[in-house]
Design an enzyme around this catalytic site. Sequence first.
Site, short mmCIF file in Angstrom:
data_model
loop_
_atom_site.label_atom_id
_atom_site.label_comp_id
_atom_site.label_asym_id
_atom_site.label_seq_id
_atom_site.Cartn_x
_atom_site.Cartn_y
_atom_site.Cartn_z
N ASP A 110 10.25 0.37 -10.58
CA ASP A 110 8.94 0.01 -11.15
C ASP A 110 8.90 -1.45 -11.55
O ASP A 110 9.50 -1.85 -12.55
CB ASP A 110 8.66 0.90 -12.36
CG ASP A 110 7.27 0.68 -12.94
OD1 ASP A 110 6.50 -0.10 -12.36
OD2 ASP A 110 6.95 1.29 -13.97
N ASP A 162 0.99 -3.95 -9.88
CA ASP A 162 1.87 -2.95 -10.46
C ASP A 162 2.20 -1.86 -9.45
O ASP A 162 1.32 -1.15 -8.97
CB ASP A 162 1.21 -2.33 -11.69
CG ASP A 162 2.16 -1.47 -12.50
OD1 ASP A 162 3.33 -1.36 -12.13
OD2 ASP A 162 1.71 -0.90 -13.51
#
Length: 488
Positions: free
Chosen positions: A318, A104
Site C-alpha cells: 500500500d 493511492d
Amino acid sequence: MTSISVNSTFVVWLQYFLALIFVSFAAATDFHGVVFDVRSKLTSNERSVISRLKAHDSYRHFYYPLATGVDISVGGSGRPNSLGLYYTKIGIGTPSKEYYVQVDTGSDITWINGIQCQECLKKGYRGMDLTPYDQNASFTGKPVTCHDQICKDINKVNTVHGCTANASCLYHVSYGDGSESSGYMVKDVIQYNSVSGDMETRPENANVSFGCGTIQSGNLNSQDDAFDGILGFGNTNASVISQLASSGKVKKMFAHCLKNGGGIFAIGHVIKPKVNSAHLIPNEIHYTINVTGIAVGAEFLNLSIDSNGTVKRKAIIDSGTTLVYLPKVIYTPLVDKIVSRKSLMGSIVYHDSYTCIEFDGSVDDEFPVVTFHFENSLSSNVYPHDYLFSYGGLKCLGWQMNDMDPSIRDKIVLGDLILSNKLVLYDLENQTIGWAEYNCSSNITLKDDITGGTYLVSAHNLSSAFSLINSRFIRFLVLISVLIIHAI
C-alpha cells in the site's frame, strides 16, 4: 425575443459541438503509456514528526463501509489526511479544470469534492486553490444511476438494493477517525499525460466514473491536509486502472517509483528496470502477496503460525501507508534483535508507541539491514536509514505493531518505508507484483505492445500540454461565439 432565443440556443449547440471535436481530437491517438507527475507532501523535516505518522496510517486502515440512500457499500480505505504521501494533478471535464488528487493504490474509488459541498474548503495543502467539480459546467459530464455497472461494482452485487428508475448512484465512506465522505457518482472526461516519445507527453482523455463529494467531515476538512480528492488505483473494477483497461484505453499494468519529493507514476508496460515478481493472492481486497521469511541481518525470524494455521504471512502492498505494520509475534522479536546490540544497551527510550534509541552515529554502520523474502525469490532490503526516523536527539524505529482493524491484524502492511526508492510494477494482466531497487530520479522505459516501440519517461520531463490546449480551446470557443452573436 424569439429570434434571440433561437440564436442563443444555436450558439450553445455550436459550443457543444466544438467541445466534442476537441474531446475527439485529444482521444484520437495511439496509446504508448500514461504518466502522472507525483509529488510528496513530506519533506525530510516533516518526516521527523513521528507522532503523526501512525495516526495517518490508522485513519486509513480503520475503515468501515456504510450504506446510504440505495445501500451503497464503498470499497477502499485511502484518503488525503494529515500525512497523505503522494499527489498529482489531473484535468476533468470539458472544458477541463485542474484538480489536485492523492494517488493511492489502497483506494478503489476516485472522488472529487463537488460544488454542492457547503463545508468543503477553498484552500488546501500549502495554500493551494481547491476546485469544486460542477457536472453542469462540463459538456461531457453526466450522472451515474444505480442501474449502471459501476454502481454494482462499488456495491459488489448484481443488483443494487432499493434501486429505482433513474435514481442516482450514491457513495458513502466512513473512516476510523470519524471523518466521512459522501455524495453521488458521475461520469466525465479525465485528462492526463500520455507518452508520445522519449521524454515527451501529449494530452489524452477517457471517460471515468468517480464520486462527486457533497458532504465531507472530520479531518477531510483540515486546511493543512486537504486536496481536491483521491485518484484510486486499488484492486477492484471501480478503480481508475480497471476502468481505463475495460474501455480498451490501457493495459491493466502500472508502476510507481516514489522518493522523498515525488517520483513517477506510470500506466503501461515497463520494461526497464527489470523486476522480479510474485503472484498476487486471489480474492483479496488489497494488493496482497505471501511473505516466506524475514531476516534481521543474517538471522531469520520465526514467522510463527497465523490464525489460519500457516507459516506464510500475507502482506498488503500500500503506497498510501507510511510505515510497516507487523503482527505482534513478528514485531516483538524483530525489534528485540535490532536493539539488542551491546553498544545500544541502556540507551532505549519510548515515545508514544515508538521504540527509540539515543544515538548520533552512522545508522547504516551500527544497525542491521532487514530483508523481507517473498515467493518466487522476490525480496526487499530495508536499510537502517530507511526504517529509522529522527526525533530530537533520538532515532526511532519505523516498525509498528499491527493493532489496526481485526480483519488485517494477522497481516503485514508494507508502506512507503519499504516501497520508496524502488520501481514497483503492478501487472494485473498476469496478477503479479514486483519491484527492483532503483534511482527514482532517473528514467524508466515503457514499451508500446502494439508497435513494439520503446520510450523513455522521467518525472522531470512531463508536459502540462493539456492545460495549454484547453486554454487555447476556450479562447477559440469564446471567439467563435462572439463572432456568431455579432453576426446575428
